[in-house]
Write an enzyme that holds these catalytic residues in place. Structure first.
Site, PDB file in Angstrom:
ATOM      1  N   GLY A   1      -2.493  -6.411   2.040  1.00  0.00           N
ATOM      2  CA  GLY A   1      -3.395  -6.983   2.032  1.00  0.00           C
ATOM      3  C   GLY A   1      -3.453  -8.101   3.212  1.00  0.00           C
TER       4      GLY A   1
ATOM      5  N   HIS B   1     -18.042  -9.658  14.202  1.00  0.00           N
ATOM      6  CA  HIS B   1     -17.791  -8.318  14.322  1.00  0.00           C
ATOM      7  C   HIS B   1     -18.025  -7.124  14.454  1.00  0.00           C
ATOM      8  CE1 HIS B   1     -14.548  -7.004  11.331  1.00  0.00           C
ATOM      9  NE2 HIS B   1     -14.924  -8.302  11.338  1.00  0.00           N
TER      10      HIS B   1
ATOM     11  N   ASP C   1      -9.204  -7.717   9.942  1.00  0.00           N
ATOM     12  CA  ASP C   1      -7.999  -8.753  10.146  1.00  0.00           C
ATOM     13  C   ASP C   1      -7.398  -9.063  11.675  1.00  0.00           C
ATOM     14  OD1 ASP C   1      -8.383  -8.302   7.686  1.00  0.00           O
ATOM     15  OD2 ASP C   1      -6.586  -6.912   6.806  1.00  0.00           O
TER      16      ASP C   1
ATOM     17  N   ASP D   1       0.861  -1.297   0.162  1.00  0.00           N
ATOM     18  CA  ASP D   1      -0.435  -0.216  -0.207  1.00  0.00           C
ATOM     19  C   ASP D   1       0.707   1.377   0.236  1.00  0.00           C
ATOM     20  OD1 ASP D   1      -2.037  -1.589   0.168  1.00  0.00           O
ATOM     21  OD2 ASP D   1      -3.127  -1.552   2.093  1.00  0.00           O
TER      22      ASP D   1
ATOM     23  N   GLU E   1     -11.495 -15.264   5.841  1.00  0.00           N
ATOM     24  CA  GLU E   1     -11.934 -14.292   6.149  1.00  0.00           C
ATOM     25  C   GLU E   1     -12.536 -13.609   4.883  1.00  0.00           C
ATOM     26  OE1 GLU E   1     -11.603 -12.906   8.902  1.00  0.00           O
ATOM     27  OE2 GLU E   1     -11.417 -10.681   8.887  1.00  0.00           O
TER      28      GLU E   1
HETATM   29  P1  ADP Z   1     -11.404  -3.431   7.965  1.00  0.00           P
HETATM   30  O1  ADP Z   1     -11.656  -4.481   6.566  1.00  0.00           O
HETATM   31  O2  ADP Z   1     -10.980  -1.923   7.758  1.00  0.00           O
HETATM   32  O3  ADP Z   1     -10.588  -4.172   8.656  1.00  0.00           O
HETATM   33  P2  ADP Z   1     -14.079  -4.285   8.940  1.00  0.00           P
HETATM   34  O4  ADP Z   1     -15.394  -3.492   8.388  1.00  0.00           O
HETATM   35  O5  ADP Z   1     -13.455  -5.886   9.100  1.00  0.00           O
HETATM   36  O6  ADP Z   1     -12.668  -3.514   9.050  1.00  0.00           O
HETATM   37  O7  ADP Z   1     -13.165  -3.656  11.007  1.00  0.00           O
HETATM   38  C1  ADP Z   1     -13.947  -2.892  11.596  1.00  0.00           C
HETATM   39  C2  ADP Z   1     -13.738  -2.971  13.195  1.00  0.00           C
HETATM   40  O8  ADP Z   1     -12.805  -2.503  13.906  1.00  0.00           O
HETATM   41  C3  ADP Z   1     -15.021  -2.945  13.827  1.00  0.00           C
HETATM   42  O9  ADP Z   1     -16.123  -3.810  13.177  1.00  0.00           O
HETATM   43  C4  ADP Z   1     -14.785  -2.326  14.874  1.00  0.00           C
HETATM   44  O10 ADP Z   1     -14.860  -4.069  15.448  1.00  0.00           O
HETATM   45  C5  ADP Z   1     -13.233  -2.382  15.101  1.00  0.00           C
HETATM   46  N1  ADP Z   1     -13.128  -1.389  14.953  1.00  0.00           N
HETATM   47  C6  ADP Z   1     -13.341  -0.040  14.304  1.00  0.00           C
HETATM   48  N2  ADP Z   1     -12.808   1.147  15.037  1.00  0.00           N
HETATM   49  C7  ADP Z   1     -12.620   1.179  16.431  1.00  0.00           C
HETATM   50  C8  ADP Z   1     -11.659   1.454  17.285  1.00  0.00           C
HETATM   51  N3  ADP Z   1     -11.618   3.237  17.311  1.00  0.00           N
HETATM   52  N4  ADP Z   1     -11.728   1.013  18.580  1.00  0.00           N
HETATM   53  C9  ADP Z   1     -11.757  -0.459  18.619  1.00  0.00           C
HETATM   54  N5  ADP Z   1     -12.368  -1.314  17.425  1.00  0.00           N
HETATM   55  C10 ADP Z   1     -12.765  -1.024  16.774  1.00  0.00           C
END
Ligand code: ADP
Length: 453
Positions: free
Chosen positions: A111, A341, A439, A33, A265
Site C-alpha cells: 500500500g 516521472h 511512491d 504483501d 499520488e
Molecule cells: P510503481 O507503481 O511500480 O512504483 P511507477 O511507474 O509509478 O511504478 O514508477 C516507476 C518509476 O521508477 C519509473 O518511472 C522510473 O522513473 C523509476 N525506475 C524504474 N526502474 C528503475 C531503475 N532500475 N533505476 C532507477 N529508477 C527506476
C-alpha cells in the site's frame, strides 16, 4: 558532468533541511504483501488435487473474482500462460484460508501509505501520521522503527502511537502475490516472461474504508500536520466510489482550511467514472504525481485522445507531448504542481518558480536509484550511495528537445505562466527491487521541495 554536480549539491541541501518538516499525513491505503515464489511440482500437485479440468477452464478465461480454490489456481495459470499480471479480489473465506495455509516466502509492507510511511518516517526521520485501515500484529510488524504514528482514541482523547504500540487485534489485509520467473513451466504451459498474479484478501482498501479515528477526529489530526499525501483511490469502482470520495473531499477541504498543501499520488484507476471523479477533486490539491500511463489515462477522460496516444508512443515519452498534457491538466484543474516521472527523466510543472523544485526532483531520483541499487534503503545516508549510478544516456535527447523548444537552462524553463523543470534520472542496470519505486519518487520530491523552501 554538470548534472552530477547538481545531484550532489541537491542531496546535501535536502539532507540538511529535511528535519525541518514537522509532520506529514499519509492516507489511506496500507496492507500486507505476502510473496510466494511458485514451484512447479507444488503447483501441479495442487492443480491435480483441486481438479485439473475445472482449474484449466479459468486458465482460459479469468473469473470476475475468486470464489473457490480452482478459480484461484486457474487464475494463477492464466497469468503464467500469458506472462501477464492480474489481480483479483478473493471473496470466499475458505479460499482465503487455503492461501494462508499455502503460505508465503516473504512478507512486505504494501500500500502506498505503508511504503511512504516507512520511507519518510523510518528512513528520513520525518514524522508521519498514517492511516492504516486495519492494524493486526502482522501488519504492525512491517512498520520500521522511527517517528511513525497512528491515531488512537483513549478516554475520548486523540493520541498518537507507533503502530507496534496500537495493540488492537484487527484484521490482516493480505495481498497474496504469486510470482513466477520467465520460462516457468507448469504442465505444458511456459511463462513467456516473469510476472505475478495477485489474489487480494482485503475487504478494506478496495472500498477505501476510512477508520473512525479519521472520520470523527479529522480536524484535530489535520491541525497536527504540515503536509499531506493522499493515495489509494485507484481501486474504487462505480458501485462504491461515491461515499468514500465524499469523505476524502471533506478531508482535503479541512486540510486546505488549515493551509496544509496536499499531494495526490495518482495510480492507474481502471474505472473511468472513478477516474473522472478523482479529476474533479484535483482543484483541491496542491500537487499531483503520475507516470506516463497514468497521465495518458487522464488525458483520455479529459477528451484529449490524440495527446493520450502520443504519450504512450515514444520510449522515453516525447517531452513536448508530456509538457502539453501537464499544461492541460494544470490549466483545466488549477492544481499548482504536476510531477511526472517516467523511465529516464522527470518533469515538474509548477505555478511558482525556484531551483528548489529541481533540487527536490534530483533528491527523489537519487533515492529511487538507491532503492533500485540496494533493495532496502536504511537511512538517508544510504541515498548518496547511488551517486555512482550514471545519468541515463537516453535523457540527453529529451534535454536537447526541451532546450530547443523552451530555451531551458540547467533544467529550468518558463512555459506560459508556469515553470517547467526537467531532470535526467539515474537508472540502475540490474535493480534489486523496483517495488514501490514510484511512491519513493513522488513522496521524496514533494516532501523534499517543502524542506527546501
Ligand atoms: P510503481 O507503481 O511500480 O512504483 P511507477 O511507474 O509509478 O511504478 O514508477 C516507476 C518509476 O521508477 C519509473 O518511472 C522510473 O522513473 C523509476 N525506475 C524504474 N526502474 C528503475 C531503475 N532500475 N533505476 C532507477 N529508477 C527506476
Amino acid at each position: 558532468m554538470v548534472w552530477d554536480d547538481l545531484y550532489a549539491s541537491a542531496f546535501e541541501r535536502v539532507r540538511r533541511s529535511i528535519e525541518s518538516i514537522e509532520r506529514v499525513l499519509l492516507a489511506y491505503n496500507t496492507n500486507i504483501d505476502a510473496l510466494k515464489y511458485l514451484r512447479q511440482k507444488d503447483l501441479e500437485d495442487r492443480v491435480e488435487k483441486a481438479g485439473k479440468d475445472e482449474v484449466l477452464r479459468y486458465a482460459d478465461k479469468l473469473p470476475k473474482r475468486i470464489d473457490n480454490v480452482p478459480q484461484l489456481l486457474g487464475s494463477i495459470l492464466w497469468s503464467i500462460k500469458r506472462g501477464k499480471a492480474a489481480e483479483l479480489f478473493v471473496e470466499s473465506c475458505s479460499t482465503r484460508f487455503y492461501m494462508r495455509q499455502w503460505g508465503w516466502d516473504e512478507l512486505r509492507m504494501g500500500g502506498q501509505v505503508g511504503i511512504m510511511a516507512n520511507l519518510l518516517g523510518g528512513v528520513y526521520g520525518v514524522p508521519v501520521i498514517a492511516h492504516v485501515p486495519q492494524l493486526s500484529s502482522l501488519q504492525a510488524s512491517l512498520f520500521k522503527d522511527g517517528p511513525i504514528y497512528v491515531p488512537k482514541i483513549e478516554n475520548g482523547q486523540l493520541g498518537l502511537v507507533h503502530p507496534k504500540e496500537f495493540n488492537a487485534e484487527e484484521e490482516s489485509c493480505i495481498h497474496y502475490i504469486y510470482e513466477f520467473p520467465r520460462g516457468f513451466r507448469v504442465f505444458d504451459l511456459e511463462a513467456p516472461r516473469e510476472n505475478r498474479f495477485i489474489g487480494s484478501a482485503d475487504d478494506y482498501n478496495p472500498n477505501l474504508y476510512i477508520r473512525p479515528e479519521f472520520r470523527e477526529h479529522f480536524d484535530e489530526i489535520a491541525s497536527n500536520v504540515e503536509l499531506a499525501i493522499i493515495s489509494g483511490l485507484q481501486a474504487l469502482t462505480k458501485e462504491n466510489y461515491l461515499g468514500p470520495l465524499r469523505i476524502v473531499k471533506e478531508h482535503i477541504e479541512t486540510l486546505n482550511g488549515k493551509n496544509v498543501p496536499v499531494h495526490l499520488e495518482f495510480a492507474f484507476t481502471p474505472d473511468e467514472r472513478v477516474r473522472k471523479a478523482i479529476l474533479g477533486l484535483l482543484d483541491n490539491f496542491w500537487s499531483v504525481g503520475l507516470n506516463e500511463v497514468e497521465l495518458a489515462s487522464i488525458m483520455e477522460v479529459m477528451g484529449e485522445k490524440k495527446l493520450a496516444e502520443k504519450l504512450l508512443l515514444g520510449d522515453p515519452a516525447d517531452p513536448i507531448a508530456v509538457t502539453e498534457a501537464m499544461l492541460t491538466l494544470a490549466e483545466k484543474t488549477g492544481v499548482r504542481r504536476v510531477h511526472f516521472h517516467t523511465y529516464g527523466y522527470y518533469l515538474a510543472l509548477t505555478d511558482y518558480r525556484g531551483e528548489f523544485v529541481r533540487d527536490a526532483l534530483l533528491f527523489a531520483a537519487l533515492a529511487a536509484a538507491a532503492k533500485a541499487k540496494l533493495g532496502d534503503v536504511r537511512s538517508i545516508e544510504d541515498v548518496i550511495k547511488a551517486m555512482d549510478v550514471p545519468v541515463t544516456e537516453g535523457a540527453k535527447t529529451v534535454e536537447e528537445i526541451l532546450i530547443r523548444k523552451y530555451g531551458m537552462k540547467d533544467g529550468i524553463a518558463d512555459v506560459d505562466s508556469y515553470q517547467l523543470t526537467f531532470i535526467p534520472t539515474k537508472i540502475v542496470d540490474k535493480p534489486k527491487s523496483t517495488v514501490g519505486i514510484g511512491d519513493t519518487i513522488s513522496s521524496s520530491a514533494f516532501v523534499g521541495e517543502f524542506a527546501l523552501r
